[in-house]
Design an enzyme around this catalytic site. Structure first.
Site, PDB file in Angstrom:
ATOM      1  N   SER A 199     -11.810 -32.604  66.157  1.00 55.21           N
ATOM      2  CA  SER A 199     -12.501 -31.344  66.391  1.00 55.21           C
ATOM      3  C   SER A 199     -13.998 -31.520  66.093  1.00 55.21           C
ATOM      4  CB  SER A 199     -11.852 -30.261  65.522  1.00 55.21           C
ATOM      5  OG  SER A 199     -12.309 -28.988  65.852  1.00 55.21           O
TER       6      SER A 199
ATOM      7  N   ASP B 259      -4.024 -27.893  73.878  1.00 53.70           N
ATOM      8  CA  ASP B 259      -5.231 -27.516  73.138  1.00 53.70           C
ATOM      9  C   ASP B 259      -6.181 -26.806  74.097  1.00 53.70           C
ATOM     10  OD1 ASP B 259      -7.572 -27.309  71.698  1.00 53.70           O
ATOM     11  OD2 ASP B 259      -7.642 -29.410  71.092  1.00 53.70           O
TER      12      ASP B 259
ATOM     13  N   HIS C 185      -4.630 -26.835  69.444  1.00 47.68           N
ATOM     14  CA  HIS C 185      -5.669 -27.596  68.746  1.00 47.68           C
ATOM     15  C   HIS C 185      -5.169 -28.152  67.414  1.00 47.68           C
ATOM     16  CE1 HIS C 185      -9.749 -28.864  68.035  1.00 47.68           C
ATOM     17  NE2 HIS C 185      -9.854 -28.154  66.931  1.00 47.68           N
TER      18      HIS C 185
END
Lengths: 377, 377
Positions: free
Chosen positions: A140, A312, A345
């Site tokens: 991320s 995601d 995610h």
């Protein structure tokens, strides 16, 4: 580790007399070539692996990935976790005092960027006398730091491992960040960011911010699987089927989100939330190149592993493929795994045999190069 | 139109002495068979088409769809727009006084459901002496009402037109509603829903709620196309490229969302927001059938047109297909159009030649059946 020399920031400001909190795992080899830097995302810290003695539930946030015998094997690598500037888990942040004035930074903490964090991390490595990293690893926002390392210090890392990340935020990503920030900033307890002096915390805003965040971390599928339209037991058992209330918790998803929001508001700093989401918004290495990511990545020298997860929708596989394409345009060596995982995610933090297998295999090859090359020679 | 007799509500409560505000367009034919009821979603009203004399920008919210010569042609149909109970655009809602006590309802306004709205609409039709509707038409939450009409009053409508809708909310849908409600309810100016007496409005919460809503109305694609990472002109022109601020508006998407939030907070009622999102959460005709939508729709007699939009991630095509399948399981007559439009959920309010063409063609066939059947006979 304390740093007295001013660190120039991308904004033009600078910060001095700051500290970075870090942890290390495993041993640095004689060639000082087996160090792996782990960069964290919004709600994480230097404590990436292991447990603190006598502290229950103190597992590091990436403990399933990093440790002895794990994919990033601390029997082979010297792993460094560092808390970023502006965070609220140890390193200097808005809740700390300016070294000259003694006044709490609050809203005056300088705006920091991904590039600034990477510069601060590089200084930490200087102090640790590590010139070249075997790898920089992050998911991320942490993946953005790994990418930025390859552009800011192309000769100081052999590998960049960029998981569930993106070369910049989309408009929708920025939009979610902005709503979260507005919730915090318009909380009357925020006091323009100087709430510390008022003895209050903008918990209402933090709760909303975290609830929004949680929705974007999960996939629609996994939410339906975990919660669906399931009601709380007491509601389920009622004769009318619902409570017919606009404010009570009735659905399990509501209960889950409120719990996550409440928990977060107890420990996370509101100014840190603003700073970190802004760092996310700003990151855009292609910006100085008119949006041309291929030109932006031309300076990179590292080898790359990119991993994305099909469900995601926050940092979708499409965004990882943009990076893959830009790296291939520059004839860089790239490994890319698109994992068909249901968890959205959040998948980058969860166990998935294929994901773990890819990471293990990739780090095994790094190990072979940095630790066993000398032995073989 | 005022209704004195109590309307029993699904919650077990009832409401009496309430009014429904409605508008009609076109003329009812001699057989009283050409009426089309239009149901509205969250932020809309009875004013579905046309403009008010002397009022600029007073176009009805579905004026591109409904009017003389338009897909739902008011030269052919008698169109009825009705504001739902609990809304804030004319019909009795939380900001009005209880007929017996004279006290403003506020948080005490009864919780209303899609089924309750349909019952209230049916009473309005009774008063207008319309037994059978040519069609019930709605998008999003309005589509849920059209579907519910076919289940509650199967013999009172010939056609149900369900656009960009779903047979129930997903966990993610409920989650977004819940965050919006928490933003409103935790605004200190909400005063437990009785803010009217305090001379304040919970605008902070309404702004956040609307910003969240807007993100879910648009697709990621159209957001990137309309806003992308574009900066406000003043920021774009600055030497540093960004303002390096956590609270200023820098990106155009931020400016857009704040504007939408500010505008909404000026006119929308906070209690209405809670009520309408709860009606959305609760709607689930399959619930009494153990989640079996096919069994739930067995009672329907209407012919159906369903329309969905490929980039609508709020009420995705998958949800429309669930309804199509359940109707086909019951051998109902169904027309289904999945429109490849880029605009997300908002697409149902926008012009798209294929979408408009489908609607025009479908209503043309209804016109042929209800208006010209007699002439041909």
């Amino acid at each position: 580790m304390r740093f007295d020399a001013p660190l120039p920031l991308q904004s033009g400001a600078s910060i001095h007399g700051y500290s970075l909190t870090y942890e290390t795992y495993g041993a640095l080899n004689a060639e000082r070539s087996n160090a792996v830097l782990v960069c964290h995302a919004l709600n994480a810290s230097h404590h990436v692996a292991g447990v603190y003695a006598g502290q229950a539930k103190s597992e590091g946030w990436w403990d399933n990935m990093i440790g002895p015998g794990k994919p990033v094997d601390t029997d082979k690598f010297f792993v460094i976790g560092v808390n970023n500037l502006g965070s609220c888990f140890g390193s200097t942040g808005p809740m700390h005092a300016h070294p000259d004035t003694g006044a709490v930074y609050g809203a005056n903490f300088p705006v920091v960027t991904v590039e600034d964090w990477v510069n601060a991390q590089a200084r930490l490595l200087d102090a640790l006398r590590i010139q070249t990293l075997a790898a920089v690893l992050g998911g991320s926002l942490g993946g953005m730091q790994a990418l930025s390392w390859s552009l800011q210090y192309p000769d100081r890392l052999r590998h960049a491992v960029v998981v569930a990340s993106a070369p910049s935020l989309t408009a929708e990503n920025i939009a979610f960040n902005e709503v979260a920030r507005r919730a915090i900033v318009t909380d009357p307890d925020f006091h323009g960011g100087n709430f510390y002096a008022n003895g209050v915390l903008p918990k209402r805003g933090l709760r909303i911010a975290r609830m929004i965040g949680h929705i974007t971390y999960l996939s629609d599928d996994v939410m339906n699987e975990k919660f669906g339209r399931a009601l709380k037991d007491a509601v389920q058992a009622s004769a009318t089927g619902y409570k017919y209330s606009t404010q009570d918790v009735e659905f399990q998803i509501e209960s889950y989100l409120r719990y996550q929001g409440d928990k977060f508001a107890e420990y996370f700093d509101a100014n840190t939330y603003l700073l970190i989401t802004r760092a996310l918004d700003y990151f855009d290495p292609a910006k100085p190149f008119g949006g041309d990511l291929s030109r932006a990545l031309a300076v990179a020298r590292a080898k790359f592993l990119l991993v994305s997860f099909t469900t995601d929708w926050r940092f979708s596989p499409k965004r990882s493929r943009e990076m893959v394409k830009a790296l291939l345009d520059n004839r860089r060596e790239v490994t890319y795994a698109e994992i068909d995982a249901p968890h959205g995610h959040d998948a980058f933090l969860l166990d998935d045999a294929r994901y773990m297998g890819v990471m293990r295999s990739y780090f095994h090859s790094i190990d072979a190069a940095v630790n066993r090359a000398g032995a073989d020679a």
